[in-house]
Design a protein around this motif. Structure first.
Motif, PDB file in Angstrom:
ATOM      1  N   MET A 111      -1.836 -12.237  -0.026  1.00  0.00           N
ATOM      2  CA  MET A 111      -1.403 -12.224   0.037  1.00  0.00           C
ATOM      3  C   MET A 111      -0.325 -11.006   1.114  1.00  0.00           C
ATOM      4  SD  MET A 111       1.872 -15.143  -0.329  1.00  0.00           S
ATOM      5  CE  MET A 111       0.651 -16.046  -1.456  1.00  0.00           C
ATOM      6  N   GLY A 112       0.124 -10.855   1.986  1.00  0.00           N
ATOM      7  CA  GLY A 112       0.996  -9.606   2.573  1.00  0.00           C
ATOM      8  C   GLY A 112       1.341  -8.608   1.638  1.00  0.00           C
ATOM      9  N   GLU A 113       2.611  -8.626   0.440  1.00  0.00           N
ATOM     10  CA  GLU A 113       3.004  -7.268   0.125  1.00  0.00           C
ATOM     11  C   GLU A 113       2.396  -7.540  -0.962  1.00  0.00           C
ATOM     12  OE1 GLU A 113       4.884  -9.575   1.683  1.00  0.00           O
ATOM     13  OE2 GLU A 113       6.743  -8.557   2.650  1.00  0.00           O
ATOM     14  N   THR A 114       1.711  -8.519  -1.891  1.00  0.00           N
ATOM     15  CA  THR A 114       1.119  -8.364  -2.639  1.00  0.00           C
ATOM     16  C   THR A 114      -0.618  -7.964  -2.493  1.00  0.00           C
ATOM     17  OG1 THR A 114       0.259 -10.928  -2.691  1.00  0.00           O
ATOM     18  CG2 THR A 114       1.686  -9.858  -4.056  1.00  0.00           C
ATOM     19  N   ALA A 115      -1.061  -8.069  -0.822  1.00  0.00           N
ATOM     20  CA  ALA A 115      -2.426  -7.351  -0.996  1.00  0.00           C
ATOM     21  C   ALA A 115      -1.928  -5.777  -0.737  1.00  0.00           C
ATOM     22  CB  ALA A 115      -2.704  -7.787   0.415  1.00  0.00           C
ATOM     23  N   GLN A 116      -0.911  -5.232   0.006  1.00  0.00           N
ATOM     24  CA  GLN A 116      -0.296  -4.163  -0.046  1.00  0.00           C
ATOM     25  C   GLN A 116      -0.357  -3.137  -1.035  1.00  0.00           C
ATOM     26  OE1 GLN A 116      -0.894  -2.838   3.052  1.00  0.00           O
ATOM     27  NE2 GLN A 116      -0.418  -1.126   2.047  1.00  0.00           N
ATOM     28  N   LEU A 117       0.033  -4.365  -2.491  1.00  0.00           N
ATOM     29  CA  LEU A 117       0.234  -3.352  -3.737  1.00  0.00           C
ATOM     30  C   LEU A 117      -0.730  -2.920  -3.398  1.00  0.00           C
ATOM     31  CD1 LEU A 117       2.146  -2.628  -5.484  1.00  0.00           C
ATOM     32  CD2 LEU A 117       1.802  -4.856  -6.690  1.00  0.00           C
ATOM     33  N   VAL A 118      -1.995  -3.878  -3.417  1.00  0.00           N
ATOM     34  CA  VAL A 118      -3.172  -3.421  -4.335  1.00  0.00           C
ATOM     35  C   VAL A 118      -4.020  -1.771  -3.829  1.00  0.00           C
ATOM     36  CG1 VAL A 118      -5.588  -4.520  -3.939  1.00  0.00           C
ATOM     37  CG2 VAL A 118      -3.716  -5.871  -5.154  1.00  0.00           C
ATOM     38  N   ARG A 119      -4.277  -2.858  -2.020  1.00  0.00           N
ATOM     39  CA  ARG A 119      -3.907  -1.035  -1.537  1.00  0.00           C
ATOM     40  C   ARG A 119      -3.296  -0.115  -1.564  1.00  0.00           C
ATOM     41  NH1 ARG A 119      -5.135  -5.815   2.417  1.00  0.00           N
ATOM     42  NH2 ARG A 119      -2.539  -4.936   3.367  1.00  0.00           N
ATOM     43  N   ASP A 120      -2.233   0.045  -1.801  1.00  0.00           N
ATOM     44  CA  ASP A 120      -1.128   0.996  -2.113  1.00  0.00           C
ATOM     45  C   ASP A 120      -1.923   1.343  -3.115  1.00  0.00           C
ATOM     46  OD1 ASP A 120      -0.364   1.459   0.109  1.00  0.00           O
ATOM     47  OD2 ASP A 120       1.785   0.287  -0.145  1.00  0.00           O
TER      48      ASP A 120
END
Length: 356
Positions: A111-120
């Motif tokens: 979700m949210g920031e954790t998914a973005q963390l993986v993508r980053d």
């Protein structure tokens, strides 16, 4: 694509659902329990503060159900939070051990920031792997460019030391040419490296740029004529530019040397003009032209449009990269485009007034 709710919002929603579920279970469940007990088991309800056996059973069941609901919500929330973090942590350890191809899997439930963390993280790992490949390419390319002149110098000097070659002015002039070539290669590498690190400084002074460039054209007039080129220069003699004239002469020299090595003999058009608030300098040949796929990387270091041809005609593969570095240091851009004559037009464009 449906936007993913933020991490804070997801946590608040999950805790709210858990709290409402427990409250609903306690309040509504109590109404149901006492309604059922008063109707069918009237004697099972205690008249004192001490609960009866049936009430104790109901209280224990309510506590167990509330705990079960809290555990379900916690597991679901932690899975969506911890799984991506564990994936990133595991992949980070792999990257730290030198496995630059490691990537964190993106769970559909992240979700949210954790998914973005993986993508980053995956984007960072991809960039790091690309930089490593580029560094390896640079090291191999530099070693390749240095090998030939060093081999020639070593062979000639060893021959002189062993008496194989007779000392002569021609031999020493040849050695000096190899040393000059090494010096130009080192200077080109320095310029490109300084530009990549953002430390290439230019000394701007206000000059009539046409006067500065005309000296370069005069120096190249004879070599161009010997190769069959007809030089057509259109220079705006009234154009005054705040620039590093030495560096721009170097850029024009690199473009003319590129034409000498790779262009077909014919007309060679050099243009200096003002376009809006920019200064434009271009060199246009009659052929043979470039594939559009190759043109995109032509100004990158050690990227040659036709490697075999470049190797036969000489050149380190740094000339156009130096041109790009000089123009970018002036706040502009360098690019190439097909010409109307079927050749290639190399364009340098930068602001007349410095932005810094």
């Amino acid at each position: 694509m449906k936007p993913t709710p933020g991490l804070r919002r997801q946590i608040i929603q999950s805790l709210a659902v858990m709290a409402l579920g427990i409250i609903g279970l306690s309040v509504i469940g109590s109404y149901v329990f006492y309604g059922f007990a008063l109707t069918y088991l009237p004697g099972s309800i205690s008249d004192s503060l001490v609960p009866s056996r049936v009430e104790l059973v109901w209280i224990v069941c309510t506590i167990i159900a509330a705990l079960a609901l809290a555990v379900v919500v916690a597991i679901r929330l932690s899975r969506r939070l911890i799984s991506p973090l564990n994936a990133v942590a595991h992949s980070l350890r792999d990257v730290a051990e030198g496995k630059l191809d490691a990537r964190a899997p993106l769970d559909d439930q992240a979700m949210g920031e954790t998914a973005q963390l993986v993508r980053d993280f995956n984007a960072m790992a991809e960039r790091l792997q690309g930089m490593t490949r580029e560094r390896e390419f640079w090291n191999a390319a530099i070693a390749h460019e240095l090998r030939t002149p060093l081999t020639v110098l070593r062979g000639r000097l060893q021959g002189l030391a062993e008496g194989v070659f007779t000392p002569s002015s021609e031999l020493f002039e040849g050695l000096l040419r190899q040393v000059d070539g090494l010096g130009r290669l080192v200077e080109d590498l320095r310029v490109v490296s300084l530009n990549d690190s953002g430390h290439l400084d230019v000394q701007r002074i206000r000059v009539r740029l046409a006067d500065e460039l005309r000296a370069v054209l005069q120096a190249f007039a004879t070599p161009l004529a010997d190769k069959g080129f007809r030089l057509d220069a259109q220079l705006d003699t009234e154009l005054e530019v705040a620039c590093d004239a030495v560096r721009l002469r170097q850029a024009l020299m690199a473009l003319l040397e590129n034409a000498l090595r790779h262009a077909d003999p014919g007309a060679l058009h050099v243009l200096l003009a003002r376009v809006d608030d920019d200064c434009l300098l271009s060199v246009e040949d009659d052929g043979p032209g470039l594939d559009s796929a190759l043109a995109a990387d032509l100004f990158e270091a050690f990227r040659r449009g036709e490697p075999s041809r470049s190797r036969q005609s000489g050149g380190s593969g740094l000339g156009l990269a130096v041109v790009k570095a000089i123009i970018e240091a002036h706040g502009g851009q360098a690019y190439c485009q097909p010409s109307a004559q079927g050749g290639t037009r190399f364009v340098l464009r930068w602001p007349l007034t410095p932005s810094r």
